[in-house]
Design an enzyme around this catalytic site. Structure first.
Site, PDB file in Angstrom:
ATOM      1  N   GLU A  44      35.562  50.068  40.587  1.00  0.00           N
ATOM      2  CA  GLU A  44      35.812  48.452  40.532  1.00  0.00           C
ATOM      3  C   GLU A  44      34.738  47.809  39.757  1.00  0.00           C
ATOM      4  O   GLU A  44      33.498  48.082  39.688  1.00  0.00           O
ATOM      5  CB  GLU A  44      35.918  48.217  41.895  1.00  0.00           C
ATOM      6  CG  GLU A  44      36.094  46.563  42.192  1.00  0.00           C
ATOM      7  CD  GLU A  44      36.309  46.143  43.602  1.00  0.00           C
ATOM      8  OE1 GLU A  44      36.008  46.990  44.573  1.00  0.00           O
ATOM      9  OE2 GLU A  44      36.502  45.016  43.852  1.00  0.00           O
ATOM     10  N   LYS A 116      42.920  42.141  41.687  1.00  0.00           N
ATOM     11  CA  LYS A 116      42.792  42.470  42.903  1.00  0.00           C
ATOM     12  C   LYS A 116      43.537  41.561  43.960  1.00  0.00           C
ATOM     13  O   LYS A 116      43.652  40.083  43.667  1.00  0.00           O
ATOM     14  CB  LYS A 116      41.298  42.523  43.387  1.00  0.00           C
ATOM     15  CG  LYS A 116      40.760  43.151  44.694  1.00  0.00           C
ATOM     16  CD  LYS A 116      39.537  43.048  45.002  1.00  0.00           C
ATOM     17  CE  LYS A 116      38.966  43.955  46.181  1.00  0.00           C
ATOM     18  NZ  LYS A 116      37.443  43.919  46.123  1.00  0.00           N
ATOM     19  N   CYS A 152      40.161  48.683  45.573  1.00  0.00           N
ATOM     20  CA  CYS A 152      39.363  48.344  46.763  1.00  0.00           C
ATOM     21  C   CYS A 152      40.074  47.798  47.938  1.00  0.00           C
ATOM     22  O   CYS A 152      40.898  48.632  48.700  1.00  0.00           O
ATOM     23  CB  CYS A 152      37.958  47.615  46.208  1.00  0.00           C
ATOM     24  SG  CYS A 152      36.614  48.212  47.481  1.00  0.00           S
TER      25      CYS A 152
END
Lengths: 577, 577
Positions: A44, A116, A152
């Site tokens: 990430e 994200k 994530c």
């Protein structure tokens, strides 16, 4: 079944170093290409490092990050890696605000980018301050395999983006992560990733960052699991590593280029076809790639070593200095520093006062000899005497001036020689405020800040046993482990004059700090009300000292520092009733 | 038209002091009752103080807060205030998590409670970490008037809870707030509250907290506006105040007890009737209740005085000590300290070294005389000499040891006499790292931490002029204002040796720090590239020093501290291209 060779690039970027991180990515993609990988997955925000904190708000940094992404795509192509589908993370920004983004690079271009979706805002995470959430999913087809991506925290959501990918149809999911180390966190990761692979109905590739960044340390522990949840590959913890794995995949024959609706979570899926033709069948690699997790003590020790090493090096230092008192805390810090930097970069200073015992001085010298550190003796009596005489200091003022004189002495040596000063205090001291601000709390980094005193002893014994098992000299003098702890700031002083026995104290702290339990729970757990009162009062009053303490590697969820914050002005007292 | 007398209790609670805050609320409700008020409105989370930070996560604290609310209701009734509808704030907790809550108390009972809907998570606010949002609105009918409530940030939403109340039908809206001071924030509040009153179609009562809490200071500035947006009443800033106002209201004849749907924002409205009978007509109060906002300089000065006073007192100190250097920063801190605490609680220490000029010592003594502070001279030459001789210190190491020796000296006096040590650094120094860690950065509080150097001079001139206008002795020696600033740590040293001219430096910092502008913007603004490079590099490298600095009163959105945080390990450099 169609095959793909996947590489997980478990690397250690530096926050803010866009050029350095670009070079790192080119180098590791080149290695992946050399290993024959078709796809490589970085962590990430690998272009910027993680976490960027308030750099997220600097428009110039976000622009530079975007630019570095385009440049990276070109440089990968120039380096002959254009055919390797490369997943990286970066900081993006659009009209809505900053974005925690990932991108797929191929043949010199950015072929997909995605933001994200789930922004963690607890513990060390403040992503709802920094980022706006994504609303789309990008699927790229390479050699006939449809590859979806998530970032994530997206993995931690039941019925979230991974489920949406499963519903829309993908053959493989890749997930760049920056998941900080906590004790035994690896026990959570594998079941989670396995559950998510089942939800996707596809294998899942989980690449985690490794290395230290301020008070965080990332352990790597990158994983690949099959659609059935089987662990197919696992990288070692706390080291950079290229994990290469061959996957037999099922080509789902999903829709081709363009948008595809997804009724789950309402997330639109955008598809892009890079190539439909499967890779010709090839013999898979045969070496085992499932690393065993470290033991609990080895894991913590590695976290502390890596956290210290990266803090020193990434901040431009090469050496450290701190007081060698003969006690257990400085001895463990010394052993960590030597493991992190080598004995030639560790400068121990014995700073005896008139209250220092002979064994303290002997044990400090013994420590230096064992670990091969530089060592000097600088008595503080003359400095202390000037203060005591001029200001007529007694009692606590006299005790503190000794600790502070030592802090100033270390800072002077740091100014002269460029060493980073380490503060050697432990979590127990920090919890109850048993330290001298501007004294033993002086330093740029505190290696064992998040380690309770009883755990410091455990680690010392473990490290010495490791040395014996390897046929090496145990680094920590036995006497430093076994003798009763003392600050030696007054005649015959021992820690037990001011604090409950450490075993008892750490038990209470474990319940009160780590467990957030209240007075009644502590009584129910069998602690004496007087001791509870005493400990709780010390903890609640020590916030100012805790805030002024240097950062140190975090190994638990309830580390003191950024993610835990009581008001300084705070009249609350835990109550009996 | 039906009348109601409303009291706004602009009070100064202490975080965590549930018993003290309960007593405060009883006392001010008693005063409101004496003034004939039918309704009294306290600030947001008035039972706990604001902000509670991680106390929100302590289940025992939330339980105690809930219990204190019930106890408060009973105590108000016992005190003969049961008929005054009393709005207070508190910390609640249910199965979903902690809640930022407000409650209406009447005749010894909690007759309504409501959770904050919009949780700010920017700047100093982290409410999305701490609280779960509310989903309901509570309307209470008193004397035929339907009163809705919203909490602080709920007011900042167009089409939010206030609009929902307007749609559902209310005759009055009350809003408990804890809105921290920022320069000229009062210019935003009135238009906002006026807009919201129009949306509700009803007068709006806005009570704000007053006083300091760690690095925050609340200015009060409580307001009442009519449904047409007219300002009907305004409390003075930075003092506790009971603002009493008579309102002529329109009884809307809305639905009675029970639930009422609201199609706007999907928020259900629950209604409770306490009394339908209007208050018999009475003669309204005639005194004017619209306070004028302070001038910009007076406002900042008051913020700094109140922030300092409350930090000292709420943390259990009564006196402060710090270095009187003869320079402008310590002189302004001294004037603030005297305004906050009185000269008898201020202990100035002159700590000359061999590089200190005669005028420094004279100006320091002059300052002490002007403000009536205690004053002593403690040379640091003997302490410095021991370090310099024993360690052969030169250059920066020798400069720093002078500053550090002074820090240790002040801490020793603090240990002896119980004074809180103040750090006298300003925002310009903090921005560029022009300070000595463990030296001039020593202290428990930094009064002018958020004031740029050029602004420090402005405040000094303003404060002296105020004194002249009042026929008092100007507190700050003219020479401290006019002489070139110097740290006096080396022969003939001046700040201008190390830093650009302060006027230029503050201009760049204003653009780079406050404005978040990039290199290209700074060039476009006409700054020299070399100066930009120099300043930007200093700012980006000073994060560690900034974090170790004591807290200080925040007066701008971009104060250094909790709400602004760069990584320490940070390789990003603002770029030319």
């Amino acid at each position: 079944m169609p095959q793909l060779r996947i590489a997980l690039a478990q690397v250690n970027p530096t926050v803010g170093d866009l050029d350095g991180n670009t070079a790192l990515t080119v180098e590791w993609t080149r290695r992946a290409a050399e290993s024959g990988a078709h796809v490589v997955v970085f962590p990430e925000m690998s272009q910027t490092g993680y976490p960027v904190e308030d750099l997220a708000f600097r428009a110039t940094f976000a622009q530079a990050s975007r630019k570095s992404l385009d440049e990276l795509a070109r440089r990968l192509d120039d380096a002959g890696c254009g055919e390797v589908l490369t997943y990286v993370g970066y900081l993006d920004q659009d009209e809505a605000g900053p974005r925690n983004a990932a991108a797929a690079l191929f043949r010199g271009e950015v072929v997909a980018k995605q933001y994200k979706h789930h922004l963690p805002n607890y513990g060390v995470f403040d992503e709802q301050r920094y980022f706006k959430p994504g609303t789309e999913l990008e699927v790229v087809r390479l050699h006939g395999i449809d590859i979806g991506m998530v970032i994530c925290e997206d993995l931690w959501q039941d019925g979230g983006p991974v489920a949406a990918l499963g519903k829309a149809g993908v053959d493989l999911v890749v997930a760049p992560n920056a998941s900080p180390y906590e004790r035994s966190k690896d026990e959570q990761r594998l079941p989670l990733v396995a559950r998510r692979a089942a939800e996707a109905g596809a294998p899942l590739v989980y690449t985690n960052q490794v290395g230290g960044q301020d008070d965080l340390v990332f352990d790597g522990d990158s994983l690949v699991v099959g659609a059935d949840g089987e662990l197919l590959a696992r990288a070692p913890q706390f080291v950079e590593h290229l994990l290469v794995v061959d996957l037999d995949l099922v080509s789902g024959g999903h829709a081709g280029d363009g948008d595809t609706g997804s009724d789950l979570a309402g997330l639109p899926v955008r598809r892009r076809v890079l190539s439909d033709e499967p890779v010709p069948a090839y013999p898979p690699r045969t070496e085992p790639v499932v690393s065993e997790p470290l033991s609990d003590e080895a894991e913590v020790w590695s976290a502390l070593v890596v956290g210290l090493r990266d803090y020193v090096h990434k901040n431009g230092f090469t050496s450290v200095t701190f007081g060698f008192s003969g006690g257990i805390d400085s001895a463990v810090c010394a052993a960590l520093a030597v493991d992190a930097l080598g004995g030639d970069h560790v400068y121990g200073v014995s700073m005896p006062s008139k209250y220092s015992s002979a064994h303290s001085k002997d044990d400090a010298a013994d420590l230096a000899r064992r670990i091969g550190a530089h060592y000097r003796v600088e008595p503080v009596e003359d400095m202390v005497k000037v203060y005591v005489d001029q200001l007529a200091l007694t009692g606590l003022a006299e005790e503190n001036i000794q600790a502070r004189t030592r802090g100033m002495l270390l800072m002077a040596l740091s100014n002269l020689d460029g060493h980073l000063v380490l503060a050697t205090g432990n979590k127990t001291e920090l919890a109850v405020g048993y330290s001298t601000i501007y004294g033993d709390a002086v330093g740029g980094f505190a290696p064992i800040k998040d380690v309770f005193k009883t755990h410091v002893w455990q680690l010392a014994r473990w490290r010495n046993e490791e040395a014996v098992n390897r046929g090496e000299t145990p680094p920590i003098p036995e006497n430093s482990i076994t003798k009763p702890p003392s600050a030696e700031l007054a005649p015959g002083q021992q820690d037990s004059d001011s604090l409950p026995d450490y075993a008892l104290l750490d038990d209470i702290l474990d319940d009160y700090v780590e467990g957030d339990r209240g007075y009644a729970d502590l009584v129910a757990a069998g602690f004496e009300p007087e001791t509870i009162d005493r400990v709780v009062r010390m903890v609640d009053r020590a916030e100012y000292k805790r805030r002024q303490y240097p950062p140190g590697t975090k190994i638990t969820f309830k580390a003191f520092g950024r993610d835990r914050r009581l008001p300084i002005t705070n009249a609350w007292r835990e109550r009996k009733a």
